[in-house]
Design an enzyme around this catalytic site. Structure first.
Site, PDB file in Angstrom:
ATOM      1  N   GLU A 337      14.742 -46.621   0.140  1.00  0.00           N
ATOM      2  CA  GLU A 337      16.043 -46.773  -0.513  1.00  0.00           C
ATOM      3  C   GLU A 337      17.172 -47.200   0.427  1.00  0.00           C
ATOM      4  O   GLU A 337      18.263 -46.634   0.381  1.00  0.00           O
ATOM      5  CB  GLU A 337      16.428 -45.458  -1.199  1.00  0.00           C
ATOM      6  CG  GLU A 337      15.481 -45.092  -2.296  1.00  0.00           C
ATOM      7  CD  GLU A 337      15.758 -43.715  -2.895  1.00  0.00           C
ATOM      8  OE1 GLU A 337      15.583 -43.587  -4.115  1.00  0.00           O
ATOM      9  OE2 GLU A 337      16.146 -42.800  -2.160  1.00  0.00           O
TER      10      GLU A 337
HETATM   11  C1  NGO Z   1      12.905 -40.638  -4.014  1.00  0.00           C
HETATM   12  C2  NGO Z   1      13.968 -40.704  -2.945  1.00  0.00           C
HETATM   13  C3  NGO Z   1      14.424 -39.317  -2.498  1.00  0.00           C
HETATM   14  C4  NGO Z   1      14.686 -38.425  -3.692  1.00  0.00           C
HETATM   15  C5  NGO Z   1      13.452 -38.367  -4.565  1.00  0.00           C
HETATM   16  C6  NGO Z   1      13.702 -37.516  -5.794  1.00  0.00           C
HETATM   17  C7  NGO Z   1      11.965 -41.192  -2.055  1.00  0.00           C
HETATM   18  C8  NGO Z   1      10.906 -41.583  -1.118  1.00  0.00           C
HETATM   19  N1  NGO Z   1      13.256 -41.367  -1.876  1.00  0.00           N
HETATM   20  O1  NGO Z   1      11.714 -40.579  -3.218  1.00  0.00           O
HETATM   21  O2  NGO Z   1      15.572 -39.444  -1.700  1.00  0.00           O
HETATM   22  O3  NGO Z   1      14.999 -37.130  -3.245  1.00  0.00           O
HETATM   23  O4  NGO Z   1      13.052 -39.645  -4.988  1.00  0.00           O
HETATM   24  O5  NGO Z   1      12.603 -37.427  -6.649  1.00  0.00           O
END
Ligand code: NGO
Length: 529
Positions: A337
């Site tokens: 992200e």
């Molecule tokens: C995503 C995000 C995290 C969140 C999570 C919540 C990843 C790898 N990055 O997973 O920052 O906490 O979802 O479900």
């Protein structure tokens, strides 16, 4: 460290031999809430994770006041330690003294290291129980430890009892069987994490991934950047006081996990998810201004300053100190992200971050977005996509796997322990949809991602993100019982998987979870007694 397929196949045939009470490799697939509760499973049928082969045969061993644990002739210190730990684990529930002695002959529980033990690999074992005692044989102390955990399940939940006569031959399907805890969104103490390690190790989970940093908190002391923990660790989601672990505490956790054959993989998430660091040090921002602490749960808004040399001194020092603290071979560098980092910057940053990990003698693990940049040779990709993940993103992971990058599977709509089971689940998120126990379990890691064959799958991992989880009760409610499904998917041979058998094995664990005071979710389609 996978058992060769032919060995597994041969063992499975053995398990199905007529005289054998095989571990029930049931393939029925439908949840039938409201059905008559199925007949209770015999001890060798209810082992979880299901072993490669298990059969009951002949009279068993009376485990009682006279029982001793014998750690073999070799005077091997580590075997002695495995014996001591097993004694400690068995004393509590049984109330027996269980002295640990050297030597290999005589009645009792016998631990035997045998470098020639066939088919056992790095973690496999053999357990044989008869009137004279129970013999645990393995090539490695890790194998003996796993054998001991199987023995625990063959004994009553409390009090002395009989280990039924029989044999278990076992080895894992995948080398990496992990659980992750996010201590950044909400802070948890080392004691709380140790409790999880104890719980997981009994189901043969062998990796603990620690998500140590995120926008809301930095949880590990770094000497060269002391404000990361002191300032960056002060808060958490919702604004409560956060906290951080000293290096001493981290070392203690790593050692504790290591004694239970659980490797720690620490994660410093970057180049995104860095607001806590940027609130502690103004110089980590391109505009030179410190950020406000963040206590919400949005993602994707922060980024390290990719064009600034100081950024690379920062990651070199942080990862250097972490590498020094961590005996395991992996450092996780996040990479998910990075929505506020342009794609070209992201790739350039990840190139350098991966080089830093290599410089400190470790192997990279990163979330699968690294596949869209330039994964280094041998870098491990942790896939966290789901059924609606765009095909192009999956194809990038498949291409990396083809080029030799191993994959850890953490499909978010299967293995994310922070997903609600159903609408009524109080904690948790639901961005992938609900994840009931059956859905978490009913998939095959060996054929899950197109173009990622079983040989490219290092293993599986269940992450527990903690945006909505602040206390032990919620943590355990979300993790249990789904994390037991993870344990079985990671360990058991494909032929032993199947919801119908699994839900019965799982139900049989209920009294054990109760005895350990684990606050699990009583899924309606599991026939709990
Ligand atoms: C995503 C995000 C995290 C969140 C999570 C919540 C990843 C790898 N990055 O997973 O920052 O906490 O979802 O479900």
């Amino acid at each position: 460290m996978r058992v060769p397929r032919r060995t597994l196949a041969a063992l499975l045939v053995l398990a199905a031999a007529p005289a054998a009470v095989s571990c029930t490799a049931a393939h029925g697939d439908d949840a039938r809430p409201g059905d008559e509760p199925p007949a209770a499973l015999a001890p060798y049928e209810r082992l979880l994770p299901a072993p490669v082969s298990a059969r009951a045969q002949g009279p068993g061993y009376a485990f009682g006041p006279g029982t001793v644990i014998r750690t073999g002739l070799t005077q091997d210190e580590e075997v002695r330690r495995v014996g001591e730990l097993l004694a400690e684990q068995l004393r509590g529930p049984s109330g027996l003294p269980l002295p640990v002695v050297g030597g290999a002959d005589g009645d009792g529980i016998r631990l035997r290291l045998d470098e020639g033990a066939e088919g056992a690999g790095e973690e496999g074992y053999r357990l044989e129980s008869g009137p004279g005692g129970v013999t645990l044989t393995a090539r490695t102390p890790a194998g003996l430890f796993h054998a001991g955990q199987t023995l625990r399940q063959l004994l009553p939940v409390s009090g002395p009892g009989t280990v039924p006569g029989g044999t278990v031959t076992d080895a894992p399907r995948f080398a990496y069987r992990g659980a992750m805890v996010d201590v950044a969104r909400h802070f948890f103490t080392v004691e709380q994490v140790k409790r999880y390690v104890d719980q997981l190790a009994q189901y043969k989970v062998n990796t603990l991934h620690l998500h140590l940093t995120d926008d809301q908190g930095w949880r590990i002391a770094i000497d060269s950047w002391p404000k990361l923990a002191r300032t960056g660790g002060a808060g958490q989601v919702g604004g409560g006081p956060g906290g951080y672990w000293t290096k001493e505490q981290y070392r203690e956790l790593v050692a504790y996990a290591g004694e239970r054959y659980v490797d720690v993989v620490p994660e410093i998430d970057m180049p995104g998810h860095v607001n806590a660091a940027q609130s502690a040090y103004a110089e980590l921002n391109c505009d030179g201004k410190a950020r406000e602490p963040y206590t919400g749960i949005k993602v994707g808004f922060s980024s390290l300053c990719v064009g600034e040399e100081r950024t690379y001194e920062f990651i070199d020092q942080v990862l250097g100190e972490l590498a020094e603290l961590t005996p395991g071979k992996y450092l996780h560098i996040g990479g998910d992200e990075a929505n506020s980092t342009p794609a070209a910057d992201y790739a350039a940053f990840m190139d350098r971050a991966q080089a830093v990990v290599a410089k400190h003698g470790k192997t990279v693990v990163a979330w699968h977005q690294l596949a869209t940049a330039r994964p280094a040779k041998g870098a491990v990709l942790q896939y966290w996509g789901h059924d609606r993940t765009p095909a192009a993103e999956k194809a990038a992971v498949a291409a990396a796997a083809k080029a030799g990058n191993p994959v850890i599977l953490s499909p978010a709509d299967r293995l994310y322990l922070d997903m609600k089971y159903e609408k009524a689940t109080k904690p948790g998120l639901a961005w992938t949809g609900y994840v009931p126990v059956k859905r978490a379990y009913s998939w095959d890691p060996g054929s899950y991602l197109n173009g990622v064959p079983e040989s490219a799958v290092l293993g599986v991992e269940a992450p527990l993100w903690t945006e909505t989880i602040a206390a032990r009760g919620d943590w355990e409610l979300m993790a249990y019982p789904r994390v037991l499904g993870l344990a079985e998917l990671g360990w058991s041979p494909a032929g032993a998987l199947g919801w119908d058998g699994y839900r019965r094995r799982l139900a049989a664990q209920g009294p054990r979870l109760d005895a350990q005071d684990i606050a699990y979710y009583r899924a309606p389609d599991v026939p709990w007694s």
